[in-house]
Design an enzyme around this catalytic site. Structure first.
Site, PDB file in Angstrom:
ATOM      1  N   LYS A 119      34.243  24.095  30.868  1.00 38.10           N
ATOM      2  CA  LYS A 119      35.541  24.696  31.219  1.00 38.10           C
ATOM      3  C   LYS A 119      36.683  24.086  30.405  1.00 38.10           C
ATOM      4  O   LYS A 119      37.840  24.382  30.643  1.00 38.10           O
ATOM      5  CB  LYS A 119      35.793  24.559  32.725  1.00 38.10           C
ATOM      6  CG  LYS A 119      34.722  25.277  33.568  1.00 38.10           C
ATOM      7  CD  LYS A 119      34.977  25.187  35.064  1.00 38.10           C
ATOM      8  CE  LYS A 119      33.741  25.596  35.861  1.00 38.10           C
ATOM      9  NZ  LYS A 119      34.004  26.522  36.936  1.00 38.10           N
TER      10      LYS A 119
ATOM     11  N   ASN B  56      33.896  30.738  52.089  1.00 35.53           N
ATOM     12  CA  ASN B  56      33.268  29.420  52.212  1.00 35.53           C
ATOM     13  C   ASN B  56      34.091  28.561  53.164  1.00 35.53           C
ATOM     14  O   ASN B  56      35.089  29.019  53.713  1.00 35.53           O
ATOM     15  CB  ASN B  56      33.135  28.763  50.835  1.00 35.53           C
ATOM     16  CG  ASN B  56      34.493  28.657  50.156  1.00 35.53           C
ATOM     17  OD1 ASN B  56      35.361  27.942  50.623  1.00 35.53           O
ATOM     18  ND2 ASN B  56      34.671  29.396  49.067  1.00 35.53           N
TER      19      ASN B  56
ATOM     20  N   LYS C 240      33.878  50.551  58.385  1.00 32.35           N
ATOM     21  CA  LYS C 240      33.009  49.477  58.879  1.00 32.35           C
ATOM     22  C   LYS C 240      31.540  49.873  58.694  1.00 32.35           C
ATOM     23  O   LYS C 240      31.150  50.987  59.067  1.00 32.35           O
ATOM     24  CB  LYS C 240      33.316  49.250  60.367  1.00 32.35           C
ATOM     25  CG  LYS C 240      32.523  48.138  60.985  1.00 32.35           C
ATOM     26  CD  LYS C 240      32.892  47.948  62.434  1.00 32.35           C
ATOM     27  CE  LYS C 240      31.930  46.973  63.078  1.00 32.35           C
ATOM     28  NZ  LYS C 240      32.099  46.903  64.518  1.00 32.35           N
TER      29      LYS C 240
ATOM     30  N   ASP D  73      32.185  32.756  43.560  1.00 35.02           N
ATOM     31  CA  ASP D  73      31.620  33.151  42.261  1.00 35.02           C
ATOM     32  C   ASP D  73      31.226  34.620  42.245  1.00 35.02           C
ATOM     33  O   ASP D  73      31.103  35.224  41.187  1.00 35.02           O
ATOM     34  CB  ASP D  73      30.389  32.285  41.959  1.00 35.02           C
ATOM     35  CG  ASP D  73      30.805  30.892  41.495  1.00 35.02           C
ATOM     36  OD1 ASP D  73      31.768  30.799  40.718  1.00 35.02           O
ATOM     37  OD2 ASP D  73      30.186  29.904  41.943  1.00 35.02           O
TER      38      ASP D  73
ATOM     39  N   PHE E 160      37.867  20.656  40.190  1.00 35.28           N
ATOM     40  CA  PHE E 160      37.114  19.960  41.230  1.00 35.28           C
ATOM     41  C   PHE E 160      35.684  20.471  41.133  1.00 35.28           C
ATOM     42  O   PHE E 160      35.462  21.627  40.761  1.00 35.28           O
ATOM     43  CB  PHE E 160      37.665  20.291  42.626  1.00 35.28           C
ATOM     44  CG  PHE E 160      38.726  19.338  43.095  1.00 35.28           C
ATOM     45  CD1 PHE E 160      40.006  19.384  42.566  1.00 35.28           C
ATOM     46  CD2 PHE E 160      38.450  18.392  44.074  1.00 35.28           C
ATOM     47  CE1 PHE E 160      40.990  18.508  42.996  1.00 35.28           C
ATOM     48  CE2 PHE E 160      39.422  17.508  44.518  1.00 35.28           C
ATOM     49  CZ  PHE E 160      40.698  17.558  43.981  1.00 35.28           C
TER      50      PHE E 160
HETATM   51  O1  PMT Z   1      39.679  22.569  51.101  1.00 31.75           O
HETATM   52  P1  PMT Z   1      39.028  21.354  51.752  1.00 31.75           P
HETATM   53  O2  PMT Z   1      38.393  21.693  53.072  1.00 31.75           O
HETATM   54  O3  PMT Z   1      39.968  20.183  51.835  1.00 31.75           O
HETATM   55  O4  PMT Z   1      37.815  20.912  50.823  1.00 31.75           O
HETATM   56  C1  PMT Z   1      38.065  20.431  49.525  1.00 31.75           C
HETATM   57  C2  PMT Z   1      37.082  21.036  48.502  1.00 31.75           C
HETATM   58  C3  PMT Z   1      35.676  20.516  48.782  1.00 31.75           C
HETATM   59  C4  PMT Z   1      37.104  22.570  48.572  1.00 31.75           C
HETATM   60  C5  PMT Z   1      37.606  20.623  47.083  1.00 31.75           C
HETATM   61  O5  PMT Z   1      37.712  19.262  47.056  1.00 31.75           O
HETATM   62  C6  PMT Z   1      36.672  21.101  45.989  1.00 31.75           C
HETATM   63  O6  PMT Z   1      35.683  20.522  45.669  1.00 31.75           O
HETATM   64  N1  PMT Z   1      37.063  22.273  45.376  1.00 31.75           N
HETATM   65  C7  PMT Z   1      36.285  22.968  44.365  1.00 31.75           C
HETATM   66  C8  PMT Z   1      35.173  23.711  45.018  1.00 31.75           C
HETATM   67  C9  PMT Z   1      34.412  24.554  44.013  1.00 31.75           C
HETATM   68  O7  PMT Z   1      34.579  25.739  44.004  1.00 31.75           O
HETATM   69  O8  PMT Z   1      33.698  23.894  43.174  1.00 31.75           O
HETATM   70  P2  PMT Z   1      32.822  24.616  41.984  1.00 31.75           P
HETATM   71  O9  PMT Z   1      31.969  23.526  41.513  1.00 31.75           O
HETATM   72  O10 PMT Z   1      32.206  25.869  42.475  1.00 31.75           O
HETATM   73  O11 PMT Z   1      33.912  25.003  40.889  1.00 31.75           O
HETATM   74  C10 PMT Z   1      34.316  24.099  39.864  1.00 31.75           C
HETATM   75  C11 PMT Z   1      35.757  24.371  39.491  1.00 31.75           C
HETATM   76  O12 PMT Z   1      35.894  25.703  38.954  1.00 31.75           O
HETATM   77  C12 PMT Z   1      36.702  24.296  40.645  1.00 31.75           C
HETATM   78  O13 PMT Z   1      37.881  23.649  40.208  1.00 31.75           O
HETATM   79  C13 PMT Z   1      36.974  25.751  41.015  1.00 31.75           C
HETATM   80  O14 PMT Z   1      38.291  25.928  41.516  1.00 31.75           O
HETATM   81  C14 PMT Z   1      36.805  26.469  39.687  1.00 31.75           C
HETATM   82  N2  PMT Z   1      36.275  27.832  39.785  1.00 31.75           N
HETATM   83  C15 PMT Z   1      35.068  28.067  40.389  1.00 31.75           C
HETATM   84  C16 PMT Z   1      34.567  29.336  40.433  1.00 31.75           C
HETATM   85  C17 PMT Z   1      35.295  30.393  39.858  1.00 31.75           C
HETATM   86  N3  PMT Z   1      34.858  31.638  39.892  1.00 31.75           N
HETATM   87  N4  PMT Z   1      36.474  30.142  39.269  1.00 31.75           N
HETATM   88  C18 PMT Z   1      36.969  28.879  39.222  1.00 31.75           C
HETATM   89  O15 PMT Z   1      38.066  28.654  38.690  1.00 31.75           O
END
Ligand code: PMT
Length: 397
Positions: free
Chosen positions: A339, A208, A287, A277, A321
């Site tokens: 979570k 991403n 490849k 995810d 986040f």
């Molecule tokens: O890195 P930058 O370019 O500065 O951008 C910042 C950002 C937008 C990446 C950051 O601010 C942000 O939003 N990070 C979380 C992105 C994300 O994966 O969001 P989510 O809504 O998919 O996940 C929610 C939370 O679960 C996050 O804290 C993530 O780290 C966590 N997660 C998600 C999926 C997964 N399989 N395991 C996780 O632990």
């Protein structure tokens, strides 16, 4: 972190004076107000115009210049400083200061200031090891000056050894540390940043747009405030922050394993990483070749790393986040609850200046007790500082 702070940047005459230009750029980018004082010899290496253009203030050079004295004066410069920083500091300047001599604008202003002083010596390695220099260096440390040790490497004079000015990023981090409140001293933080990469074949991956800027800003600001920070970083193009233990990973499964190794040892976890995810169900050894027919990809779920940590919390504060494109608060609230988090930072990644790759972010903070706070558009360093302020309060509870 430096917003609203006044920094006097002294530049004395050494070849490393050119690095002070980059340092000035970092300081002004962090919105510090910087006034530059140059010695006569410094002006042999870099012109005052360069510093003037970048600092947006006249550069101070002369003790007895009527215009400069009228506008600000050496006493006024010394008084206004929240931090007095000298980079590079020559053996001559260190010698004068250690012996209470003031014969030009820089040494006079340094004698007159009550602000913390950070000296960054840089010189030939033999000069640095010289017994008189070392005595002066020790005297200044004993007198309460902050000295950032020079690093070893190839010196401009052709010698190899100690005496090189540290990287401007490192000097910047030290300046931030000196100006920041030490309210996270003794707190152990585990922070994730950047994307994960899920390999498809030896030349392709799923990922991403995360640049890591948000997570790195949190790590940098937390370290400046005294925290012991471990940063787990996906692949990004950023340098490891000074004073932070940085562990590089590639995939979500690698991030999971490093998180698990460190989880029991920390007080706070902040997951700013954009963890994939899904990962390809099979990684091709060779490849993948194109052919004329359609190609479909089979994906399998990655574990939710943060949700797993939430299930086995033993007193840690967990911060997530949420990167959302719609229903910001509703979606982020669901993640906060599912979570088992204490706080979630919700960013609407469709908003101008927010989310992936930008220098700024626009976020809402949602707490487990239902409180919500909306922050204005801020630099990622400032978002980090605001987030850490809230974490300091949560730690006190
Ligand atoms: O890195 P930058 O370019 O500065 O951008 C910042 C950002 C937008 C990446 C950051 O601010 C942000 O939003 N990070 C979380 C992105 C994300 O994966 O969001 P989510 O809504 O998919 O996940 C929610 C939370 O679960 C996050 O804290 C993530 O780290 C966590 N997660 C998600 C999926 C997964 N399989 N395991 C996780 O632990």
């Amino acid at each position: 972190m430096l917003y609203g702070k006044t920094i006097v940047l002294g530049v004395s005459g050494g070849i490393a004076a050119y690095k002070a230009v980059e340092l000035l750029r970092l300081l002004t980018k962090a919105r510090a107000e910087v006034h530059v004082v140059m010695t006569k010899n410094a002006r042999e290496f870099v012109t005052p115009l360069t510093f003037q253009t970048l600092s947006h203030h006249p550069v101070h050079t002369e003790m007895f210049d009527l215009n400069q004295e009228q506008e600000i004066g050496h006493i006024s410069l010394a008084d206004r400083a929240d931090l007095f920083l000298v980079a590079p500091a020559t053996a001559n300047l260190i010698g004068k200061l250690a012996n209470g001599l003031a014969d030009d604008l820089l040494s006079t202003s340094l004698m007159a200031t009550k602000a913390p002083v950070l000296l960054c010596p840089a010189m030939n390695t033999n000069m640095y090891e010289n017994v008189h220099y070392q005595r002066n260096h020790r005297l200044l440390v004993a007198d309460g000056y902050h000295l950032l040790e020079p690093i070893s490497g190839d010196l401009a004079c052709g010698w190899q050894g100690a005496g090189k000015l540290p990287d401007p990023q490192q000097i910047f981090a030290e300046a931030c540390r000196l100006l920041a409140p030490a309210d996270l001293t003794g707190v152990r933080l585990l922070i994730t940043a950047g994307p994960t990469r899920e390999e498809l074949d030896p030349v392709r991956y799923l990922s991403n747009y995360s640049s890591g800027k948000m997570g790195y800003a949190i790590a940098r600001v937390a370290a400046a405030r005294g925290a012991a920070v471990t940063l787990i970083s996906g692949p990004v193009a950023l340098s490891a922050p000074a004073g932070v233990k940085t562990l590089q990973v590639t995939s979500a499964l690698e991030m999971q394993s490093v998180l698990n190794e460190n989880y029991a040892e920390v007080d706070v976890v902040i997951m700013a990483a954009a963890v994939a995810d899904y990962r390809p169900a099979h990684k091709a050894e060779q490849k993948i070749k194109k052919n004329t027919s359609e190609f479909s990809l089979s994906l399998e779920r990655n574990p939710d790393l943060l949700a797993e940590l939430g299930q086995r919390k033993t007193g840690q504060i967990l911060v997530g986040f949420a990167a959302e494109t719609e229903n910001l608060v509703a979606n982020a609230t669901t993640k906060l609850k599912n979570k088992n988090l204490d706080l979630i930072v919700a960013n609407d990644i469709t908003a101008e200046g927010a989310g992936f790759g930008s220098e700024t972010n626009l976020v809402k903070l949602l707490f487990a007790d239902g409180r919500q706070e909306e922050l204005p558009l801020l630099s990622k360093d400032e978002v980090a500082a605001q987030l850490l302020n809230r974490i300091v309060l949560l730690l006190k509870k």
